[in-house]
Scaffold this motif. Structure first.
Motif, PDB file in Angstrom:
ATOM      1  N   LEU A 215      56.555  32.250  81.086  1.00 30.20           N
ATOM      2  CA  LEU A 215      57.437  33.033  81.941  1.00 30.20           C
ATOM      3  C   LEU A 215      56.637  34.158  82.561  1.00 30.20           C
ATOM      4  CD1 LEU A 215      60.464  33.369  79.502  1.00 30.20           C
ATOM      5  CD2 LEU A 215      60.357  31.916  81.534  1.00 30.20           C
ATOM      6  N   ASN A 216      57.053  34.605  83.745  1.00 26.05           N
ATOM      7  CA  ASN A 216      56.346  35.759  84.288  1.00 26.05           C
ATOM      8  C   ASN A 216      56.767  37.021  83.538  1.00 26.05           C
ATOM      9  OD1 ASN A 216      58.724  36.787  85.436  1.00 26.05           O
ATOM     10  ND2 ASN A 216      58.282  36.000  87.458  1.00 26.05           N
ATOM     11  N   LEU A 217      56.014  38.087  83.739  1.00 23.77           N
ATOM     12  CA  LEU A 217      56.217  39.306  82.971  1.00 23.77           C
ATOM     13  C   LEU A 217      57.628  39.845  83.109  1.00 23.77           C
ATOM     14  CD1 LEU A 217      55.447  41.855  81.412  1.00 23.77           C
ATOM     15  CD2 LEU A 217      54.435  42.747  83.524  1.00 23.77           C
ATOM     16  N   ALA A 218      58.113  39.968  84.340  1.00 25.02           N
ATOM     17  CA  ALA A 218      59.423  40.574  84.552  1.00 25.02           C
ATOM     18  C   ALA A 218      60.527  39.762  83.887  1.00 25.02           C
ATOM     19  CB  ALA A 218      59.686  40.729  86.049  1.00 25.02           C
ATOM     20  N   THR A 219      60.425  38.439  83.942  1.00 23.80           N
ATOM     21  CA  THR A 219      61.439  37.593  83.313  1.00 23.80           C
ATOM     22  C   THR A 219      61.402  37.727  81.798  1.00 23.80           C
ATOM     23  OG1 THR A 219      61.276  36.013  85.138  1.00 23.80           O
ATOM     24  CG2 THR A 219      62.305  35.239  83.101  1.00 23.80           C
ATOM     25  N   ALA A 220      60.202  37.691  81.226  1.00 24.58           N
ATOM     26  CA  ALA A 220      60.069  37.835  79.776  1.00 24.58           C
ATOM     27  C   ALA A 220      60.574  39.202  79.318  1.00 24.58           C
ATOM     28  CB  ALA A 220      58.610  37.638  79.368  1.00 24.58           C
ATOM     29  N   ALA A 221      60.241  40.235  80.071  1.00 25.14           N
ATOM     30  CA  ALA A 221      60.696  41.580  79.721  1.00 25.14           C
ATOM     31  C   ALA A 221      62.211  41.677  79.770  1.00 25.14           C
ATOM     32  CB  ALA A 221      60.061  42.613  80.647  1.00 25.14           C
ATOM     33  N   THR A 222      62.814  41.028  80.765  1.00 25.71           N
ATOM     34  CA  THR A 222      64.274  41.031  80.870  1.00 25.71           C
ATOM     35  C   THR A 222      64.906  40.447  79.614  1.00 25.71           C
ATOM     36  OG1 THR A 222      64.173  40.806  83.274  1.00 25.71           O
ATOM     37  CG2 THR A 222      66.234  40.169  82.204  1.00 25.71           C
ATOM     38  N   ILE A 223      64.392  39.310  79.172  1.00 23.89           N
ATOM     39  CA  ILE A 223      64.948  38.652  77.985  1.00 23.89           C
ATOM     40  C   ILE A 223      64.765  39.530  76.749  1.00 23.89           C
ATOM     41  CG2 ILE A 223      64.705  36.653  76.468  1.00 23.89           C
ATOM     42  CD1 ILE A 223      63.849  35.075  79.002  1.00 23.89           C
ATOM     43  N   CYS A 224      63.572  40.084  76.578  1.00 27.83           N
ATOM     44  CA  CYS A 224      63.295  40.903  75.396  1.00 27.83           C
ATOM     45  C   CYS A 224      64.143  42.173  75.365  1.00 27.83           C
ATOM     46  CB  CYS A 224      61.812  41.279  75.363  1.00 27.83           C
ATOM     47  SG  CYS A 224      60.692  39.889  75.113  1.00 27.83           S
ATOM     48  N   LEU A 225      64.235  42.858  76.486  1.00 23.96           N
ATOM     49  CA  LEU A 225      64.979  44.115  76.527  1.00 23.96           C
ATOM     50  C   LEU A 225      66.472  43.874  76.339  1.00 23.96           C
ATOM     51  CD1 LEU A 225      63.064  45.882  79.433  1.00 23.96           C
ATOM     52  CD2 LEU A 225      62.983  46.490  77.010  1.00 23.96           C
ATOM     53  N   TYR A 226      66.991  42.834  76.957  1.00 24.68           N
ATOM     54  CA  TYR A 226      68.418  42.560  76.794  1.00 24.68           C
ATOM     55  C   TYR A 226      68.735  42.042  75.396  1.00 24.68           C
ATOM     56  CZ  TYR A 226      70.691  43.698  81.153  1.00 24.68           C
ATOM     57  OH  TYR A 226      71.258  44.401  82.192  1.00 24.68           O
ATOM     58  N   ALA A 227      67.855  41.226  74.822  1.00 27.73           N
ATOM     59  CA  ALA A 227      68.077  40.750  73.446  1.00 27.73           C
ATOM     60  C   ALA A 227      68.182  41.944  72.499  1.00 27.73           C
ATOM     61  CB  ALA A 227      66.940  39.828  73.016  1.00 27.73           C
ATOM     62  N   THR A 228      67.340  42.952  72.729  1.00 29.29           N
ATOM     63  CA  THR A 228      67.359  44.151  71.893  1.00 29.29           C
ATOM     64  C   THR A 228      68.608  44.976  72.160  1.00 29.29           C
ATOM     65  OG1 THR A 228      64.947  44.174  71.997  1.00 29.29           O
ATOM     66  CG2 THR A 228      66.011  46.160  71.181  1.00 29.29           C
ATOM     67  N   ALA A 229      68.951  45.154  73.437  1.00 30.72           N
ATOM     68  CA  ALA A 229      70.149  45.928  73.771  1.00 30.72           C
ATOM     69  C   ALA A 229      71.400  45.297  73.162  1.00 30.72           C
ATOM     70  CB  ALA A 229      70.283  46.017  75.289  1.00 30.72           C
ATOM     71  N   TRP A 230      71.489  43.969  73.190  1.00 31.12           N
ATOM     72  CA  TRP A 230      72.656  43.293  72.598  1.00 31.12           C
ATOM     73  C   TRP A 230      72.720  43.556  71.097  1.00 31.12           C
ATOM     74  CZ3 TRP A 230      71.095  38.488  75.810  1.00 31.12           C
ATOM     75  CH2 TRP A 230      71.742  38.558  77.076  1.00 31.12           C
ATOM     76  N   GLN A 231      71.589  43.462  70.407  1.00 30.49           N
ATOM     77  CA  GLN A 231      71.579  43.697  68.959  1.00 30.49           C
ATOM     78  C   GLN A 231      71.915  45.150  68.630  1.00 30.49           C
ATOM     79  OE1 GLN A 231      71.248  41.427  66.432  1.00 30.49           O
ATOM     80  NE2 GLN A 231      71.403  39.961  68.106  1.00 30.49           N
ATOM     81  N   GLN A 232      71.441  46.057  69.417  1.00 32.35           N
ATOM     82  CA  GLN A 232      71.680  47.476  69.157  1.00 32.35           C
ATOM     83  C   GLN A 232      73.110  47.893  69.451  1.00 32.35           C
ATOM     84  OE1 GLN A 232      68.622  49.620  71.284  1.00 32.35           O
ATOM     85  NE2 GLN A 232      67.055  49.154  69.759  1.00 32.35           N
ATOM     86  N   ARG A 233      73.806  47.072  70.226  1.00 28.74           N
ATOM     87  CA  ARG A 233      75.193  47.386  70.551  1.00 28.74           C
ATOM     88  C   ARG A 233      76.185  46.559  69.747  1.00 28.74           C
ATOM     89  NH1 ARG A 233      72.197  49.197  74.406  1.00 28.74           N
ATOM     90  NH2 ARG A 233      72.933  50.713  75.940  1.00 28.74           N
TER      91      ARG A 233
END
Length: 233
Positions: A215-233
């Motif tokens: 995956l390109n950087l921006a796409t991978a970052a999107t998945i990682c950041l949102y996966a974390t945001a979902w868990q934190q919420r």
């Protein structure tokens, strides 16, 4: 800042907007922005299309630009309080990727974006445009790699390296993402330096279920950041 949306975000920002430039044709469609500029005492100058072409960096300018103060803040300011989600771009030189990650970090509710090492200037025109105004919403800092890692640890953040070479993936380790997390992202061409990955508390990869190599950087970052945001919420 170039374009109506970017200028709107600039004028809503608490920092300094020194001047707005607008073409005659853009005056009517940007009337609300010009009123906003006037309400905050920002000078507005009407310029020719030729002058706008010199001010703007896009091939087809929208006819309005704003000149603002720089947005980056000291590292300690970006990590003030108790941050829970931070994106760290290590040596990321592509301005489009960097700006997109700033936009994604803003959307995911991240507390800061930090450019570490020899990374792109967040004020690069392409980076600014790719952020679509999010540069004004999330603290941006720049510092050396070792300084950034130490500061993130000092702020209580768990360092997680995003790398396609990691054995565990986001699916397997999603529960761990509920902890305060600083994601470390490397450049698209070279990834994270080995020493940075080794210094992290964990290394995770985005699972690929199809036949794509990566995956390109921006796409991978999107998945990682949102996966974390979902868990934190």
């Amino acid at each position: 800042m170039e374009g109506a949306q970017a200028v709107r975000e600039a004028l809503a920002w608490s920092g300094d907007v020194h001047e707005v430039f607008v073409t005659v044709d853009a005056q009517t469609r940007s009337a609300d922005l010009l009123r906003l500029a006037g309400s905050r005492g920002t000078p507005v100058s009407v310029v020719t299309d030729r002058a706008m072409a010199g001010l703007a960096e896009t091939v087809t300018p929208q006819g309005i630009v704003a000149v603002c103060s720089l947005v980056d803040v000291p590292l300690e300011v970006a990590l003030t309080g108790t941050p829970r989600l931070v994106a760290v771009l290590v040596g990321v030189s592509d301005p489009g990727n960097a700006g997109t990650v700033v936009r994604v970090a803003d959307a995911a509710g991240a507390d800061a974006v930090i450019l570490a090492g020899q990374a792109v200037d967040p004020h690069n025109g392409k980076c600014v445009r790719a952020s679509t105004g999010s540069l004004f919403h999330v603290p941006i800092a720049r510092a050396g790699i070792d300084e950034v890692l130490a500061a993130c640890r000092g702020a209580g953040l768990r360092l997680v390296a995003a790398t396609g070479h990691a054995e565990p993936d986001l699916d397997a380790e999603r529960a761990s993402l509920a902890a305060p997390t600083a994601w470390l992202f490397g450049s698209e061409a070279h990834g994270l330096p080995d020493e940075v990955t080794a210094a992290a508390d964990a290394a995770l990869r985005v699972p690929i279920y199809g036949r794509a190599e990566s995956l390109n950087l921006a796409t991978a970052a999107t998945i990682c950041l949102y996966a974390t945001a979902w868990q934190q919420r």
